[in-house]
Structures are given as structure tokens and as C-alpha cells.
Write an enzyme that holds these catalytic residues in place. Structure first.
Site, PDB file in Angstrom:
ATOM      1  N   HIS A  33       7.290  12.442 -19.898  1.00  0.00           N
ATOM      2  CA  HIS A  33       8.635  12.906 -20.236  1.00  0.00           C
ATOM      3  C   HIS A  33       9.401  11.919 -21.117  1.00  0.00           C
ATOM      4  O   HIS A  33      10.403  12.275 -21.712  1.00  0.00           O
ATOM      5  CB  HIS A  33       9.419  13.314 -18.983  1.00  0.00           C
ATOM      6  CG  HIS A  33       9.946  12.213 -18.128  1.00  0.00           C
ATOM      7  ND1 HIS A  33       9.350  11.836 -16.958  1.00  0.00           N
ATOM      8  CD2 HIS A  33      11.025  11.426 -18.258  1.00  0.00           C
ATOM      9  CE1 HIS A  33      10.047  10.861 -16.403  1.00  0.00           C
ATOM     10  NE2 HIS A  33      11.068  10.590 -17.187  1.00  0.00           N
ATOM     11  N   ASP A  78       2.657  13.985 -15.727  1.00  0.00           N
ATOM     12  CA  ASP A  78       3.740  13.183 -16.307  1.00  0.00           C
ATOM     13  C   ASP A  78       3.293  11.797 -16.764  1.00  0.00           C
ATOM     14  O   ASP A  78       3.965  10.803 -16.513  1.00  0.00           O
ATOM     15  CB  ASP A  78       4.923  13.083 -15.323  1.00  0.00           C
ATOM     16  CG  ASP A  78       6.236  12.746 -16.034  1.00  0.00           C
ATOM     17  OD1 ASP A  78       6.219  12.583 -17.270  1.00  0.00           O
ATOM     18  OD2 ASP A  78       7.258  12.630 -15.345  1.00  0.00           O
ATOM     19  N   SER A  90      11.937   5.110 -16.193  1.00  0.00           N
ATOM     20  CA  SER A  90      10.783   5.996 -16.316  1.00  0.00           C
ATOM     21  C   SER A  90       9.671   5.385 -17.139  1.00  0.00           C
ATOM     22  O   SER A  90       9.905   4.906 -18.242  1.00  0.00           O
ATOM     23  CB  SER A  90      11.206   7.306 -16.976  1.00  0.00           C
ATOM     24  OG  SER A  90      11.868   8.100 -16.053  1.00  0.00           O
TER      25      SER A  90
END
Lengths: 502, 516
Positions: free
Chosen positions: B81, B112, B191
Site C-alpha cells: 500500500h 500487502d 507502514s
């Protein structure tokens, strides 16, 4: 208008002063000639205490709710009120506005689709000597209509409004009937559910709903009340008829050229003929174009030319201006040829739907099979998901409801769902299941709730096998354990177990 | 669940101005992360996401940043992402003021994860590759490195492993894999950053809850998932996760167990829905009792003993690849049997999976825009009628894909004299064109390319047909393209339905109608 209000105020003050002085004889003279006072002779306060069922817990009733309404004495001692007022009623009481006498009453006819009901006092002499209100001529656009509101003390407060539009309004669950829109506000509604609307001292309608923000009032039109009263007077009540088809517009020139409809002909496209309904019995088919109904040519958007209101939806023609049993001649264009089809109109009872649109005045039917709660899917069940039920109810059930007339007939009368599981030691592992469509029980197809009873008579290897359309596909209950599970449920939860014998 | 969104570049500057200079990292035990810090990179992404309501347009571009880390072979790992829909990616590292351009080498939206390569090899000077470790123990201490909001420099947070579970991955919206929950602060920008224990990477920080819902709940992708990704791409391309393709029902209920002929005890689950487009379809039946998977006994709640823990039985097939088999021991009608099932990806799942790095597929015909039903399209719709919602949510459960493998929606009616009366057809689903069944966008394109006087479009649920006159379409096409700046009339490449499935469904329909 300003003059009228001024007089009203003056009168109000005068009344107060005179009462203080105790000169009641003086007061009386003025009151009798004043129309709202005469109105007290034609109106009666109706207090209804009702208690509806909770469809998600079908054995349970909600708390009793009491509502008041102003009913209209129509004839031979019967009082007209809104239909939904008396839904699931437990006790109805009438009260005269002038003498404040009370008397229990009962419902004689109710139509939830048109939202109208007739109630009568248990002692039929109770309203003797009162003045029934006659039905007015149909109102015309621009007419001044008067809404009669009633103060808690019984005084009638008239408020005028101009009839600004006449159109079809939505009644209960996709039922459309003629309504009058008045521009007026009801500052004295006093939470009365029914309020009469009059024209020249005759009944023109009942308030359906008000839009306080927009200062408009929607009124059930005279013709709808007329249909209801005529149908109610001739003995057996048949309800408002339907023809049983869905239709769409024929405006698009591309569609018209494809079908070959001549330019000067207008009509509506039949999208779906409801299986077994009046139109189906008469041979109407999807793809037909209806160009005339009875004496009226039909416009490309499904309107006829009403002598008084002009372009009006054919729903009014079929449902209100026609009666159950009438033969309506349809002029139909099919395969480049015109033909005539006579449809004998009939009422479609709620139980004739795959998913009944309303179920009132009756205990929801349910079964408990070893803790598995089963019932038939109804709109009432879906409505338990709150005011936003069309967004919040389970999507598969919503889809079945909305598309019920389009789903292929698979022989089911109703959709039986496993709505809930009563937690006991016998249902450990099943407690989270709900809203599953029951396909079969013990290998027998389920097309209505009673089929479950029949199927339970033949367990397989000592177990009842319940197959559902959704995951987990199958559930089991030990047939021999049913009595003890049911006893346990009754003891712990107090839930009544309906008989399982067919 | 709220996915940690990568922070917004503009925001970074505002924050920096407010706080002023950040103190250098010194109080945090420099020897602990001293060398590791040079292996953590900041990733700036300029992404361009398509607008599914205007499928021919280029879409909106957006800048964001996240974290990544260097692993062996001069590769950089991060979250999918962080770099989804990327058009331009640059990297920054501690102690180097240059910015390096990077490219996505592999991206796996279903778990992901993404792997980047750097254009300039000089980037790796002075860096060391991080090594991957095992799944950390419950309650053990971990350190999170990354570039979350709140400052410009590398941030270090620390916490313990709170929970090891099998959970949904928000990026695709439909996949579930092993996750490790930690109580170290994980914030937007973290992230893709490494979670460290004993100097090795034990996970990749990737999602969390917003502070409104829960506190100190952050999730990392544990190394078994990361290693599977690395092994999958070793052959030069990423295949999707595979699955057995059935739903199981825990056998906790004693009556249910007896009815299936099982003794009491903590073993076995029942096969519920078997997905017709799944691997198990020709092998499993509803009502079978699964006893073991790859020789690991299955408990009655669907878990198996693995890694000194009880994990969902799905975990057994998690490490497998396309073409691998799984061995199921089951009980059918009282008979025990063992089946070896070759695994594959059940494609109907993908309809509900968020799409990235793909152009919207569409077809403009006259003033009508047709698009296949997909997660991204569905999410973009301002209002969602019941029938469309039903076809979207029940696509798998009620096997709607058998009749409509690719649901073709009339997504937009562009106002024009030729579409004046068509507004009621918005969001209708196409069933037939000129009596030819439409199984997907390709069929629609073929049917509308065939010369005809009228194109009669029948819709799902059979209300009235939509009729377009060929000559009206011809006269309108150029005008509509000009007025609405439609640069391209169709984009039909891609799609989730495997061609062999499409052919099989069509053949089955032909056979069925022949029987009739």
C-alpha cells in the site's frame, strides 16, 4: 382571511370573559352558529391503545402505546379514522367533544393500504342524535379546505389551507393513492393521528401526514374515502383492487420505433405480469404496450386524463376509481397488432405476496425447533432493522423482498428463514446463526412455515436435518430431545413454543 | 479495520515547522539500532489512482510516504500500500542527503508486500541487509523503526507482542493471513518499516486501528508471510495466494456431531459451502467432516497445532504455492478417506478485492458507459441500489458468478439527446444484447460491434429493454466523445475471470439449453 382570524380572537376573549361571569346561556347562542361548534356534533375523539409484535422476537409484544385521533362520524353511528391508528389495537375508546362522554369501540372495517378504518361504539346508541358528516364533492385545485383540529378541551380549531396539488402519495409499503396537498401548517395538531379536512362543512379528506418544515399537509383524497366507504357499505369488504403488472414509460423514440408503435399512439410498457394475478389470468404479457384502459387513452408515462385533475396516474384509475370485480378493458399493442384484453380486477391480499408487505393485527407466526426460531420473511421483519431498514437489513433478504415478483417461481409461497437461535446447551455452536433461508427439513422442500411442521413428522435416523441456503448449509436437532429442549426454553426464557403438529 | 495510510508530504512540513528541529536519536541505546538504522529507508511515492466514475481519465495523483528496509540482494521490502498505483518513487536514508529513484519490482496486494529496486546502485553503499527472523514469542519485546508522522528523522518505538492471530489484511480487503499484534506505537508513515528483535527483522509494520477505536493496537506482517512472498517471486513473477476453496463450520454442537456420526471430543469440522470455482469443488462435499490437514489433526473450532500454538487450519495452506497439493483426511458417510487436492486461487474472490496498479475496464457505446462490477467501482458509487448491492455481496455466497461471471453494469448515462429517456437504466446489469447472452465485457464488445438496426439490451431481472438505434449511436458518438472529453472508447484488457472458466460456463449453458 385576516378578518376571520381577528374574529376568532375576539370570540375567544369573549368566551373567556363570559365564562368567568358564569353567563352560560349568553354564550350558547353564539356557539351554535359558529361552524366549529357545530363540528363538535360530527366529530369524536378516538383513543386507541395498541401493542404490536416484535418481528425479531415474534413471541414478544412491544409496550402498549396510546394514541389519540379525531374521528369523523360518517353514517349510522360509524366513525372514520386512519387505518394505521387501529393497527394492533388492544382497546379503543370514543369520547364526545362537547359532553366528554366515553364509550368503548370496535373496528368494523380496516384497510391498511388506503390507511382508513371504521370504528363503532360498542353501545350503538352512543352516537345517536349526532350529525354525520356527508362526503364532499371532489375538491379542485385552488379550493380552500379546512383542517379541523381539536384542542384538549374539545374546542374545534379550524385552519384553512389552499389545495395546491393533487397527486399520488405513498401509503403503506408501495401503495399509492390520490392525495391533496394543502399549504398550511397544523400548529394545534396535539399529536392527534387523524384529523378531518372539510370543504363547505362536508368531509373532503383525512390528514395523511404533514411536512412541518415545508408547511404542507398531505390529505387522503375524497375519492379514496369514497371508494372505501362504498366498499364498506355493501357488506363484504374487498379492499382496493390491482391489475397485477409492473410497467414502465414508452417515451423513448428508439424504444417506440423498435416496437413499431405508431407516433400518434401513446402507452405504457408492461415489464412484468405478476404470476397468477388478474392481468396474468387475462393473458397480458411482458412486452405488451397498453394504450387504453377503459375509456381513457394512456400517456407514455402511465397517466390518464382525469376530468377534474387532468394528467393523473393510472394507479388511481385502476385502484380507486375501479372496484374489485370490475372488468377493465385494456387496449394492448402486441406484435404490431392492437388487441383488447379484459382484466377482472382483484385485490392482492398481503398473504398473496412472497414477502407480505404488512402483517398487522396478527401474532407473527413462528416455530421453535429445538431452539431454532423459524418464521416467514415479511416486510415487518425487515422493518425491525430501523428507519433505515432498506440500507441496514441483510442484503439477500432485501433483494428477495424488492424483486419478489421477478424471482422465478420456484413453487414457494413464502420464504422461510431461520431468524434466530435460542441459546441453550443444545444449541452451543449455533448461537450466532440468523437470517438463513431454510431450503428443506428432513429432505422435504420448505415453501411455507407449515411445511416445516409436516417435515418434522419424519426425522431421519432420529435427527431433524435442517438445510439452509447459506453457510453452514445444514444443522441438526435430535428429534427425541425436542420435548426437553422446549421445556428448558419455556422455563428459562418464558418463550411459548408453538405446536409442531401439522 | 483502519489501514495505516502513508502520511501526506505537505503535512510533514507543517509539523516540522511547528516542532522545529528534532533532537538526534541518542538516548535510545545507539549500539542497539546503530547499524540497523542505515538499513531503514524512507519511501516517497507519487501515486495516481484511477477514478472509477470517469474510467477513461488519468485519475488523481497524490503524494505520500512510508518506510522500507534493505534485505539481501540489494532489494528493498515495504508494504504494497506504500507503493500502490505509484508513478514515481524516491528513497531517502539516514546520513545521506541524496534522493534515489526506485521502481517496484514485485508487488503482492493480497499480502500487502512489495519489493523495490533502486536505479542507482550507489544507494547501497554503507548499508547492510537486514536478516529475517522467526515469529516472535508472545510477550517478547520488539522495536519498530520507521518514518511516522510527527517528525522527519527515523523514529524508534518499542513494545511487546500482544497477540498472534489470523486476521484480515485491509489493503486487499478480502485476504486473511497470519498477523502479529504489538503494543508499540505504529502510526501513519510506519507502514513498511521493520519490526526488530535481537537485530533481525521479525515483521513488517502495516496496519492498526485509529485511536478512536482502540489504543496501542498495531499489526505487523510476520516473517512467514514475508518469506512466502520472497519465495513466490523467486521465479520472476508473483502468483497469488492459493486456497482450498470451501467454508467450514466448527463442530462444537454435540447433536451436530452425533448426527454426523462423530464421537464427542475436540476434533473435526464440517465442510459447509464448497466454492464451485475453488480447488476443492471436485473433491469435497457439503457435510464431509475434515479430520486432518497435511497430517495435522483439526480441532473442532477449525484450528491446528502449529508453532507451539493453535492456529486456524487455513495457516497450513498459507505457505503453499499454485500447483502444490494439500492432504485432507475426512469422514464421508461414516467412511474415512484421504484426498490430495491441488491448490489454486478461487477467482470469484477477486471481484471483491481492492484493485491497484490496474486501469479500470470500460466500454463507451453512444452515451452509455459499461463497466464490470468490481470492488473499486462499487466503492466509488455514491449510491448503491439494492440489486447491485446484492450481486456484489452475494457474488460468491449465492454463486451468482455462474450466470454472470463478469457482471456488466451500465455505470453512467452521459446526457445527450440519444439518452434523454434512459436515466432509469443507471446501474442496471446487462443480461443480453440482441438475444445474445452477455457473460462479460468481451461479449458486450462483440455484440455491440455487430452491425444491427437496433441494439436491444436486456437487463438482469427483466424490466423493460434498453433500445439503442444504431444510427442514433453513430450520430452521437463523436459528439459525446468531444463533449465529455472521452479520450478512449474502451479499455478491455485484464479482468479476473480465467478464460478457461469463461469457456466452461458458456459450454455448460449451451449444453443446458440443448437439454431443454
Amino acid at each position: 382571511m385576516p378578518l376571520f382570524t381577528a374574529w376568532l380572537r375576539f370570540f375567544g376573549i369573549g368566551l373567556a370573559l363570559l365564562s368567568l361571569a358564569g353567563c352560560s346561556s349568553l354564550m350558547k347562542e353564539g356557539r351554535d352558529t359558529w361552524p366549529p361548534v357545530a363540528a363538535q356534533q360530527s366529530l369524536v375523539r378516538v383513543t386507541v391503545t395498541s401493542q404490536s409484535y416484535i418481528s425479531h422476537r415474534p413471541w414478544q409484544q412491544r409496550r402498549p402505546v396510546t394514541q389519540t385521533a379525531i374521528g369523523v362520524i360518517v353514517d349510522d353511528g360509524k366513525v372514520l379514522v386512519n387505518g394505521l391508528l387501529v393497527a394492533d389495537h388492544r382497546y379503543i375508546e370514543l369520547e364526545t367533544l362537547d359532553t366528554q362522554r366515553k364509550q368503548p369501540a370496535r373496528v368494523t372495517v380496516v384497510d391498511y393500504e388506503a390507511n382508513l378504518a371504521l370504528v363503532e361504539p360498542v353501545d350503538r346508541t352512543f352516537l345517536a342524535g349526532r350529525k354525520p358528516l356527508a362526503l364532499a364533492e371532489e375538491a379542485s385545485l385552488g379550493d380552500q379546505l379546512t383542517v379541523w383540529q381539536v384542542k384538549p378541551n374539545g374546542d374545534v380549531v379550524p385552519s384553512d389551507g389552499q389545495l395546491t396539488s393533487v397527486e399520488l402519495g405513498v401509503f403503506i409499503q408501495d401503495n399509492f393513492f390520490l392525495t391533496y396537498r394543502l399549504n398550511s401548517a397544523l400548529q394545534y395538531r396535539f399529536s392527534n393521528q387523524t384529523l378531518p379536512v372539510v370543504k363547505d362543512q362536508a368531509l373532503a379528506g383525512l390528514v395523511l401526514r404533514q411536512n412541518a418544515a415545508g408547511q404542507t399537509i398531505e390529505v387522503i383524497a375524497t375519492s379514496v374515502i369514497d371508494h372505501f366507504l362504498k366498499e364498506a357499505r355493501d357488506g363484504e369488504y374487498h379492499g382496493f383492487p390491482t391489475a397485477g403488472f409492473h410497467y414502465g414509460p414508452m417515451l423513448d423514440p428508439q424504444l417506440r420505433r423498435y416496437i413499431g408503435l405508431p407516433d400518434q399512439t401513446s402507452g405504457i410498457y408492461v415489464q412484468k405480469v405478476i404470476k397468477g394475478g388478474p392481468a396474468d389470468r387475462a393473458g397480458l404479457k411482458a412486452g405488451d404496450v397498453i394504450t387504453r384502459m377503459g375509456d381513457f387513452p394512456i400517456s407514455n408515462t402511465g397517466q390518464f386524463d382525469h376530468p377534474r385533475y387532468g394528467k393523473t396516474s393510472i394507479a388511481h384509475l385502476m385502484r380507486t376509481l375501479s372496484f374489485v370485480g370490475d372488468n377493465m378493458a385494456l387496449q394492448v399493442y402486441r406484435n404490431h397488432q392492437a388487441r383488447e384484453i379484459g382484466v377482472v380486477l382483484d385485490h392482492r391480499r398481503p398473504d398473496e405476496y412472497l414477502v407480505p408487505p404488512y402483517s398487522l393485527d396478527q401474532k407473527p407466526e413462528y416455530l421453535i425447533v429445538g431452539g431454532l426460531v423459524m418464521q416467514e420473511l415479511t416486510v415487518s421483519y425487515l422493518r425491525e432493522y430501523g428507519s433505515e431498514w432498506t440500507a441496514n437489513a441483510p442484503i439477500h433478504l432485501l433483494y428477495y423482498q424488492q424483486n419478489q415478483d421477478y424471482l422465478n417461481g420456484d413453487g414457494r409461497d413464502k420464504i422461510v428463514i431461520l431468524s434466530d437461535v435460542v441459546p441453550t446447551s443444545y444449541t452451543i455452536g449455533y448461537e450466532n446463526l440468523s437470517n438463513l433461508v431454510v431450503v428443506s427439513v428432513n429432505g422435504r422442500k420448505i415453501g411455507k412455515l407449515n411445511d416445516v411442521r409436516t417435515a418434522l413428522a419424519s426425522p431421519v435416523d432420529g435427527f431433524h436435518k435442517i438445510e439452509v441456503q447459506q453457510h453452514p448449509k445444514m444443522l441438526y436437532i435430535d428429534a427425541t430431545e425436542l420435548p426437553q429442549i422446549h421445556q428448558l426454553i419455556q422455563q428459562r426464557y418464558g418463550i411459548p413454543i408453538p405446536s409442531l403438529t401439522p | 479495520m483502519h489501514r495505516i495510510k502513508t502520511g501526506f508530504v505537505k503535512f510533514r512540513w507543517t509539523v516540522a515547522l511547528l516542532i522545529g528541529c528534532l533532537l538526534p536519536l541518542q538516548a535510545l541505546g545507539a549500539d542497539r539500532i546503530g547499524t540497523l538504522r542505515h538499513s531503514v529507508v524512507r519511501i516517497y511515492t507519487v501515486a495516481q489512482s484511477p477514478d472509477y466514475l470517469v474510467p477513461w481519465s488519468e485519475g488523481m495523483s497524490m503524494e505520500s510516504w512510508g518506510t522500507g528496509f534493505i534485505v539481501s540482494g540489494r532489494r528493498i521490502l515495504t508494504n504494497a500500500h506504500v507503493v500502490s498505483n505509484a508513478r514515481f518513487i524516491t528513497l531517502e536514508k539516514e546520513g545521506d542527503s541524496r534522493r534515489y529513484e526506485a521502481r517496484v519490482k514485485f508487488i503482492a496486494h493480497d499480502c500487502d508486500l512489495a519489493m523495490l529496486e533502486v536505479v542507482d546502485a550507489a544507494f547501497f553503499e554503507g548499508t547492510t541487509a537486514l536478516r529475517l527472523g522467526d515469529v516472535p514469542e508472545l510477550e517478547s519485546m520488539v522495536t519498530v523503526l520507521g518514518y511516522p508522522i510527527g517528525g522527519d528523522r527515523l523514529s524508534v518505538t518499542r513494545g511487546i507482542v500482544s497477540r498472534i492471530d489470523y486476521r484480515g489484511y485491509a489493503h486487499s480487503g478480502v485476504d486473511s493471513h497470519l498477523v502479529v499484534q504489538i503494543d508499540a506505537a505504529i502510526n501513519p508513515g510506519n507502514s513498511g518499516g521493520p519490526v526488530i528483535q535481537d537485530n533481525v527483522v521479525v515483521g513488517v509494520a502495516f496496519q492498526g486501528f485509529s485511536g478512536m477505536v482502540a489504543q496501542n493496537v498495531g499489526y505487523m506482517i510476520p516473517t512467514p508471510v514475508v518469506e512466502r512472498f520472497l519465495r513466490d517471486v523467486a521465479d520472476g513473477r508473483y502468483d497469488l495466494y492459493v486456497d482450498v476453496g470451501f467454508q467450514y463450520f466448527p463442530l462444537i454442537n454435540t447433536t451436530h456431531r452425533r448426527a454426523l456420526g462423530l464421537e464427542t471430543g475436540d476434533f473435526g469440522v464440517m465442510v459447509g459451502e464448497v466454492i464451485r470455482a475453488g480447488a476443492a469443488h471436485d473433491y469435497l462435499q457439503t457435510g464431509d467432516v475434515l479430520l486432518a490437514i497435511d497430517n495435522r489433526p483439526i480441532f473442532s473450532d477449525g484450528r491446528v497445532a502449529m508453532n507451539k500454538d493453535r492456529l486456524m487450519l487455513n495457516e497450513v495452506v498459507e505457505r503453499k504455492f499454485k500447483g502444490d497439493t494439500v492432504r485432507l483426511k475426512l469422514l464421508r458417510a461414516g467412511r474415512e478417506m484421504t484426498l490430495d487436492i491441488p491448490l489454486m486461487t478461487p477467482w470469484p474472490y477477486l471481484m471483491q478485492a481492492n484493485q491497484y496498479d490496474a486501469r479500470p475496464r470500460f466500454l463507451v457505446f453512444g452515451g452509455l458507459v459499461f463497466q464490470p462490477l468490481s470492488s473499486s467501482f462499487f466503492a466509488a458509487l455514491p449510491d448503491k441500489p439494492v440489486t447491485l448491492r446484492y450481486y456484489y455481496t452475494q457474488f460468491l455466497e449465492e454463486e451468482l458468478y455462474l450466470e454472470h461471471p463478469e457482471i456488466v453494469v451500465i455505470s453512467k448515462i452521459l446526457p445527450d439527446p440519444t439518452t434523454s429517456y434512459l436515466e432509469n437504466f443507471q446501474y442496471a446489469m446487462v443480461d443480453q444484447v440482441n438475444d445474445v447472452k452477455i457473460w462479460g465485457m468481451a461479449d458486450l464488445n462483440a455484440a455491440l460491434s455487430k452491425p444491427a438496426e437496433f441494439y436491444v439490451i436486456r437487463l438482469v431481472g427483466d424490466p423493460q429493454p434498453l433500445v439503442l438505434e444504431a444510427k442514433a449511436v453513430q450520430s452521437a458518438s463523436e459528439r459525446i466523445s468531444r463533449q465529455y472529453a472521452i479520450t478512449q472508447n474502451s479499455f478491455l484488457q485484464g479482468g479476473i475471470v480465467p478464460p478457461e472458466w469463461m469457456d466452461a460456463l458458456k459450454a455448460a449453458a449451451v449444453a443446458k439449453s440443448a437439454v431443454k
